[in-house]
Write an enzyme that holds these catalytic residues in place. Structure first.
Site, PDB file in Angstrom:
ATOM      1  N   HIS A 196      43.492 -50.155   3.462  1.00 25.52           N
ATOM      2  CA  HIS A 196      42.467 -49.224   2.968  1.00 25.52           C
ATOM      3  C   HIS A 196      42.962 -48.674   1.643  1.00 25.52           C
ATOM      4  O   HIS A 196      43.923 -47.898   1.625  1.00 25.52           O
ATOM      5  CB  HIS A 196      42.270 -48.073   3.955  1.00 25.52           C
ATOM      6  N   ASN A 208      35.458 -48.992   4.641  1.00 27.73           N
ATOM      7  CA  ASN A 208      35.154 -47.585   4.959  1.00 27.73           C
ATOM      8  C   ASN A 208      35.501 -46.628   3.825  1.00 27.73           C
ATOM      9  O   ASN A 208      36.184 -45.629   4.019  1.00 27.73           O
ATOM     10  CB  ASN A 208      35.857 -47.169   6.261  1.00 27.73           C
ATOM     11  N   HIS A 220      37.111 -53.316  14.754  1.00 27.43           N
ATOM     12  CA  HIS A 220      37.857 -52.152  15.259  1.00 27.43           C
ATOM     13  C   HIS A 220      37.324 -51.940  16.667  1.00 27.43           C
ATOM     14  O   HIS A 220      36.222 -51.428  16.865  1.00 27.43           O
ATOM     15  CB  HIS A 220      37.621 -50.915  14.385  1.00 27.43           C
ATOM     16  N   ASP A 228      47.423 -52.120   8.316  1.00 27.44           N
ATOM     17  CA  ASP A 228      46.416 -51.057   8.442  1.00 27.44           C
ATOM     18  C   ASP A 228      46.816 -49.864   7.558  1.00 27.44           C
ATOM     19  O   ASP A 228      46.737 -48.705   7.983  1.00 27.44           O
ATOM     20  CB  ASP A 228      46.233 -50.627   9.905  1.00 27.44           C
TER      21      ASP A 228
HETATM   22  C1  NCD Z   1      41.922 -45.989   9.231  1.00 30.14           C
HETATM   23  C2  NCD Z   1      41.591 -45.227   7.939  1.00 30.14           C
HETATM   24  O1  NCD Z   1      42.076 -44.092   7.755  1.00 30.14           O
HETATM   25  O2  NCD Z   1      40.833 -45.745   7.121  1.00 30.14           O
HETATM   26  N1  NCD Z   1      42.525 -45.065  10.157  1.00 30.14           N
HETATM   27  C3  NCD Z   1      43.262 -45.372  11.238  1.00 30.14           C
HETATM   28  O3  NCD Z   1      43.612 -44.469  11.986  1.00 30.14           O
HETATM   29  N2  NCD Z   1      43.664 -46.592  11.498  1.00 30.14           N
HETATM   30  C4  NCD Z   1      40.669 -46.599   9.788  1.00 30.14           C
HETATM   31  C5  NCD Z   1      40.920 -47.632  10.867  1.00 30.14           C
HETATM   32  O4  NCD Z   1      41.500 -48.689  10.595  1.00 30.14           O
HETATM   33  O5  NCD Z   1      40.522 -47.431  12.008  1.00 30.14           O
HETATM   34 ZN    ZN Z   2      42.200 -49.827   9.287  1.00 28.99          ZN
HETATM   35 ZN    ZN Z   3      40.538 -49.588  12.688  1.00 36.76          ZN
END
Ligand code: NCD
Ligand code: ZN
Ligand code: ZN
Ligand code: ZN
Length: 420
Positions: A57, A89, A173, A287
């Site tokens: 992200h 997102n 997810h 992630d």
């Molecule tokens: C991720 C994010 O902050 O974008 N957060 C997380 O806890 N993993 C979103 C996700 O991958 O679910």
């Molecule tokens: Zn993620």
């Molecule tokens: Zn996720």
């Protein structure tokens, strides 16, 4: 030959002393001896394929106080990752052709690594138009950062049927929103009680039974029961994260590792590790989910979920190799070869025809992870002071981009869609 990289290279499934010949950013020849206009001799150091992080992200657009394509990609690069798949997102979320093109413009201008963009699944989306721009699709069955929640997949029945026909990966997810509890939570155990194991396992079964495409990918698998649901099924691939492999609810890191799906019990962590060793996990992805420290130091209950990790992904996995917990060929399979195959990239292997994305590693040069040496804008890491092995050099398509943990090269990253 334009460039020759000489070292102890991972070629055809094993380490061997040889030369990698590079022209126009591609590996063109591998031989015991090669002559080149430029020869870089790394002696007995390891030359490995650079990693592909299938789940990051980078927060652009909309949350660029946490990260953007420049900072996120510099972190990736310095950690030995030369290609990232970036999640939808953001703000706005990446669910329209206009928003994905806008994001692509920012990424093309700023990214130091190659990238692919996920399109988010949403009722009414233009699947076929998005498929031309996106590397893959992402469905959020449970609530997490952002506004892409689809609590009942019947809402996107038509969209899923169309995605199945595009041949692109549908990444999920998998947490069942209806099995999630909303009780007050003060610690990792509390967050886990609100998102119990069955929440994940049920969601995996739901999507597996409902989806007709042959390219389904389950993100960040974390519960031991889920491992039975993802194992040995054709067309179904899965990933685990370093944080679910290395932490459990006995950790004292609190909100720093408040993530979705949650950090679970020791039994779960051990089961993930065994599955990994047994070869039933396709990839390890970070992630990478940066948030500002002040958003994490609030009350546990209100702390945002997610933890950064793109720069520590490869170094932590190499440390596990050094400690004899994992074999190097398995780690390369999960960080390079499988993500390359799953997303259809000419990357992740040292072989003729592949992009010359390489890292040079000295397995004896261990370091301790320090946030002030990392490049994410968020400025912190849950892995502070843990031992790790950072790459000494990183090449993106034949250009030396990193030396001694800082950037040296100029090459720009590009979109993996339409460029290969
Ligand atoms: C991720 C994010 O902050 O974008 N957060 C997380 O806890 N993993 C979103 C996700 O991958 O679910
Ligand atoms: Zn993620
Ligand atoms: Zn996720
Ligand atoms: Zn150990």
């Amino acid at each position: 030959m334009e460039l020759v990289v000489d070292g102890n290279c991972f070629v055809a499934g094993r380490m061997q002393k040889c030369c990698v010949g590079i022209e126009g950013g591609k590996i063109v020849k591998i031989a015991k001896v090669l002559e080149g206009e430029k020869v870089l001799n790394f002696g007995n150091k390891l030359v490995l394929p650079a990693a592909i992080d299938g789940h990051v992200h980078f927060r652009e657009p909309g949350m660029t106080d946490k990260e953007d394509f420049a900072s996120g990609s510099e972190a990736a690069l310095c950690g030995g990752v030369t290609c990232v798949l970036e999640m939808p997102n953001t703000r706005p979320s990446t669910t329209t052709v206009a928003s994905i093109r806008e994001k692509k413009k920012a990424a093309s201008a700023k990214s130091l690594v190659d990238f692919g963009l996920f399109a988010g699944v949403k009722p009414g989306m233009d699947v076929e138009a998005l498929a031309k721009e996106a590397a893959a699709f992402k469905l959020y069955m449970g609530s997490t950062t952002g506004d892409l929640l689809v609590p009942d997949i019947l809402e996107v029945k038509k969209e899923l049927a169309r995605i199945a026909r595009t041949g692109k990966v549908l990444a999920v997810h998998a947490e069942d929103e209806n099995l999630r509890r909303k009780d007050p939570e003060n610690d990792l155990e509390g967050h886990l009680r609100n998102r119990p194991n069955e929440c994940e396992t049920t969601a995996i079964k739901t999507i597996r039974n409902a989806y007709r495409g042959d390219r389904l990918h389950i993100c960040h698998v974390s519960a031991r029961q889920s491992l039975f649901e993802v194992k040995g099924r054709t067309g179904l691939t899965c990933e685990v994260t370093p944080h679910h492999l290395l932490f459990d609810t006995t950790s004292r890191l609190g909100a720093l590792i408040k993530v979705n799906p949650p950090i679970r019990r020791r039994e779960d962590r051990q089961a993930l590790f065994q599955a990994l060793k047994g070869g039933s996990i396709d990839m390890v992805a970070s992630d990478h989910a940066p948030h500002l420290l002040e958003e994490k130091e609030d009350d546990f209950e209100y702390a945002l979920t997610g933890t950064p990790g793109v720069e520590t992904l490869v170094p932590l996995m190499l440390q596990l190799v050094r400690e004899n917990h994992l074999a190097i060929d398995l780690v390369i399979r999960m960080l390079c070869e499988r993500p390359g195959e799953i997303y259809g990239l000419p990357k992740g292997r040292i072989a003729a025809g592949y992009d010359a994305d390489l890292i040079v590693v000295d397995m004896l040069a261990g370091e301790y992870i320090k946030a002030d040496k990392l490049h994410s804008k968020c400025g912190w890491t849950a892995y502070e002071d843990m031992p790790a092995i950072f790459p000494k050099a990183v090449f993106l398509r034949g250009e030396l981009m990193v030396e001694n943990r800082s950037r040296v090269g100029e090459r720009k990253g590009r979109d993996i869609v339409g460029s290969t």
